[in-house]
Design a protein around this motif. Structure first.
Motif, PDB file in Angstrom:
ATOM      1  N   UNK A  22       9.500  11.574   8.430  1.00  0.00           N
ATOM      2  CA  UNK A  22       9.523  10.875   9.710  1.00  0.00           C
ATOM      3  C   UNK A  22      10.202   9.526   9.513  1.00  0.00           C
ATOM      4  N   UNK A  23      10.832   9.065  10.539  1.00  0.00           N
ATOM      5  CA  UNK A  23      11.507   7.778  10.463  1.00  0.00           C
ATOM      6  C   UNK A  23      10.591   6.673  10.990  1.00  0.00           C
ATOM      7  N   UNK A  24      10.607   5.513  10.352  1.00  0.00           N
ATOM      8  CA  UNK A  24       9.676   4.453  10.747  1.00  0.00           C
ATOM      9  C   UNK A  24       9.976   3.818  12.100  1.00  0.00           C
ATOM     10  N   UNK A  25      11.193   3.964  12.618  1.00  0.00           N
ATOM     11  CA  UNK A  25      11.507   3.336  13.900  1.00  0.00           C
ATOM     12  C   UNK A  25      10.659   3.912  15.032  1.00  0.00           C
ATOM     13  N   UNK A  26      10.062   5.075  14.834  1.00  0.00           N
ATOM     14  CA  UNK A  26       9.207   5.688  15.856  1.00  0.00           C
ATOM     15  C   UNK A  26       8.021   4.766  16.176  1.00  0.00           C
ATOM     16  N   UNK A  27       7.626   3.947  15.201  1.00  0.00           N
ATOM     17  CA  UNK A  27       6.510   3.024  15.409  1.00  0.00           C
ATOM     18  C   UNK A  27       6.817   1.971  16.472  1.00  0.00           C
ATOM     19  N   UNK A  66      -0.495   7.102  12.885  1.00  0.00           N
ATOM     20  CA  UNK A  66      -1.144   8.267  12.271  1.00  0.00           C
ATOM     21  C   UNK A  66      -0.147   9.419  12.133  1.00  0.00           C
ATOM     22  N   UNK A  67       0.661   9.659  13.162  1.00  0.00           N
ATOM     23  CA  UNK A  67       1.661  10.728  13.106  1.00  0.00           C
ATOM     24  C   UNK A  67       2.692  10.486  12.010  1.00  0.00           C
ATOM     25  N   UNK A  68       3.215   9.274  11.942  1.00  0.00           N
ATOM     26  CA  UNK A  68       4.245   8.964  10.955  1.00  0.00           C
ATOM     27  C   UNK A  68       3.679   9.089   9.545  1.00  0.00           C
ATOM     28  N   UNK A  69       2.485   8.560   9.315  1.00  0.00           N
ATOM     29  CA  UNK A  69       1.886   8.640   7.976  1.00  0.00           C
ATOM     30  C   UNK A  69       1.635  10.098   7.560  1.00  0.00           C
TER      31      UNK A  69
END
Length: 159
Positions: A22-27, A66-69
């Motif tokens: 997953x890419x962190x920019x989603x945060x 939670x999704x990204x982790x």
């Protein structure tokens, strides 16, 4: 084990292929949503509800965190000359003897990683192992993973 951090699973070996899951920019979705909500509501009579939008932004941020982790933990792919990592599963590349045909049916085979099936929207790569069994690796870009494993196997065979 010199040059390695066993807790992080990193070594000094070159990484031949990697996907983070997953890419962190989603945060940024939660904070951007909160800023947009405050901005739009400031145009309405009565002004914006800062506490409401900050709460919404925080909840969306925590949900995406939670999704990204979890995606970074369970959908991670990394190939080095000695190891193929699929989620939290580590397969020594010394156990991989060949690649199977790209269109080979992979149903019923052992899937590498943390689940019983190849994760949705990921491409399977069927491997032949040294014990004669087959296993299914997977990646978002299955062709690139197949190419990297094939190159590694050819280099190993020529040396």
């Amino acid at each position: 084990m010199t040059g390695a951090d066993p807790a992080a699973g990193t070594t000094d070996e070159p990484v031949l292929y990697a996907e983070t899951g997953s890419r962190p920019w989603v945060l940024l979705f939660g904070p951007v949503l909160a800023a947009a909500g405050i901005g739009l509501e400031s145009l309405a009579p009565g002004g914006p509800s800062f506490a409401l939008w900050l709460g919404v932004g925080l909840l969306v941020f925590l949900y995406t965190l939670v999704l990204v982790r979890s995606r970074r933990r369970f959908l991670r792919v990394e190939l080095t000359p000695s190891t193929l990592v699929q989620g939290s599963t580590r397969l020594p590349m010394s156990q991989v003897t060949s690649l199977r045909a790209a269109d080979e049916d992979h149903h019923g085979l052992r899937v590498l990683g943390d689940g019983p099936v190849v994760p949705r929207r990921l491409t399977p790569v069927v491997l032949r192992l040294s014990d004669g069994t087959r296993a299914v690796a997977w990646a978002r870009d299955g062709a690139a993973l197949r190419q990297a494993i094939g190159d590694l196997l050819r280099a190993r065979a020529s040396s």
